[in-house]
Design a protein around this motif. Sequence first.
Motif, PDB file in Angstrom:
ATOM      1  N   ILE A   1       0.814  -1.223   0.000  1.00  0.00           N
ATOM      2  CA  ILE A   1       0.000   0.000   0.000  1.00  0.00           C
ATOM      3  C   ILE A   1       0.845   1.270   0.000  1.00  0.00           C
ATOM      4  N   ALA A   2       2.177   1.107  -0.160  1.00  0.00           N
ATOM      5  CA  ALA A   2       3.075   2.263   0.013  1.00  0.00           C
ATOM      6  C   ALA A   2       2.672   3.456  -0.849  1.00  0.00           C
ATOM      7  N   ASP A   3       2.203   3.221  -2.068  1.00  0.00           N
ATOM      8  CA  ASP A   3       1.888   4.345  -2.955  1.00  0.00           C
ATOM      9  C   ASP A   3       0.390   4.687  -2.939  1.00  0.00           C
TER      10      ASP A   3
ATOM     11  N   ASP B   1       1.107   9.770   0.600  1.00  0.00           N
ATOM     12  CA  ASP B   1       0.805   8.336   0.487  1.00  0.00           C
ATOM     13  C   ASP B   1       1.173   7.609   1.785  1.00  0.00           C
ATOM     14  N   SER B   2       0.906   6.317   1.820  1.00  0.00           N
ATOM     15  CA  SER B   2       1.085   5.563   3.079  1.00  0.00           C
ATOM     16  C   SER B   2       2.535   5.560   3.549  1.00  0.00           C
ATOM     17  N   ALA B   3       3.471   5.458   2.601  1.00  0.00           N
ATOM     18  CA  ALA B   3       4.884   5.421   3.004  1.00  0.00           C
ATOM     19  C   ALA B   3       5.261   6.752   3.670  1.00  0.00           C
ATOM     20  N   GLN B   4       4.782   7.873   3.100  1.00  0.00           N
ATOM     21  CA  GLN B   4       5.062   9.182   3.711  1.00  0.00           C
ATOM     22  C   GLN B   4       4.428   9.270   5.096  1.00  0.00           C
ATOM     23  N   MET B   5       3.193   8.782   5.200  1.00  0.00           N
ATOM     24  CA  MET B   5       2.514   8.862   6.502  1.00  0.00           C
ATOM     25  C   MET B   5       3.244   8.020   7.543  1.00  0.00           C
ATOM     26  N   GLU B   6       3.776   6.866   7.127  1.00  0.00           N
ATOM     27  CA  GLU B   6       4.527   6.047   8.097  1.00  0.00           C
ATOM     28  C   GLU B   6       5.771   6.786   8.574  1.00  0.00           C
ATOM     29  N   SER B   7       6.470   7.475   7.668  1.00  0.00           N
ATOM     30  CA  SER B   7       7.675   8.180   8.139  1.00  0.00           C
ATOM     31  C   SER B   7       7.272   9.389   8.974  1.00  0.00           C
ATOM     32  N   PHE B   8       6.120   9.987   8.660  1.00  0.00           N
ATOM     33  CA  PHE B   8       5.622  11.081   9.511  1.00  0.00           C
ATOM     34  C   PHE B   8       5.340  10.565  10.930  1.00  0.00           C
ATOM     35  N   TYR B   9       4.677   9.402  11.046  1.00  0.00           N
ATOM     36  CA  TYR B   9       4.342   8.882  12.380  1.00  0.00           C
ATOM     37  C   TYR B   9       5.610   8.554  13.177  1.00  0.00           C
ATOM     38  N   GLN B  10       6.612   8.039  12.474  1.00  0.00           N
ATOM     39  CA  GLN B  10       7.881   7.754  13.178  1.00  0.00           C
ATOM     40  C   GLN B  10       8.510   9.043  13.683  1.00  0.00           C
TER      41      GLN B  10
END
Length: 247
Positions: A71-73, A181-190
Amino acid sequence: MSVENIRIVLVNTTHPGNIGSAARAMKTMGLSSLYLVDPVVFPSGEARALSSGATDLLENAIITKTLEEAIADCELVIGASARVRGISLELTDPREGAHIAVAEAASGTRVALVFGREDRGLTNEELRLCHRQVHIPSVADFSSLNLAASVQVLCYELRMAHLAGEGESGVPDIRERALADSAQMESFYQHLRSTLDEIGFFKSCNPDKIMTKLRRVYGRSRLNSVEYNILRGILSETQAAVRNLRR
Ligand code: SAH
């Protein structure tokens, strides 16, 4: 065609027959993008047999190790779940969920519909990667459909929403800018978590619980690229300020 932006993601499927039946369900409803996250048996003759001619979908299926990769993109991720209790995601029914998916796909959003394992469904961690949960309103004491049957129900609703022209005509472009996208949101949450940790925000609270709630807030607001960059900038400046103070 808007449904090209919609992918079906099957997570850790045990029975290859279900993968074949899901491919068949998709093809009959005009969907073609299939992602398989860590399938237990694939490729498989049983999957081919039950796909009943939808072998092109199986041959073109994209296989990933994790749901994050599949789902990364994507900018909209909807998790299908038989369970409704104890999940803090916004809940939708298949009709409304399909309407949203088709309308967003028509304006360029990449959408993932995620289905869980036959025995245990999706884990809480996997559901946390979703923006919404879709539940087929089955009876409470026998709520779990067969995996491929639930794919069929949702693909049917996607087809109906598509045919109703909601995706094709007159849907205003709801996106002024690309969504994160999901990959950006994951790095934001980290980044958010490490910043909150540095400023001592968590104290005696459980960071995982707080992060789950914050993910819900940001997941709901669907950040676009400019908003995402502003928030990342705020986090970086906060970290710099704290580090300066401590020096
Ligand atoms: N016992 C499992 C059921 C797994 S069924 C659980 O508690 O979730 C396999 C998959 O089919 C589920 O992960 C879900 O993606 C889909 N599914 C089954 N029944 C559903 C329902 N009523 N609504 C939405 N999805 C459903």
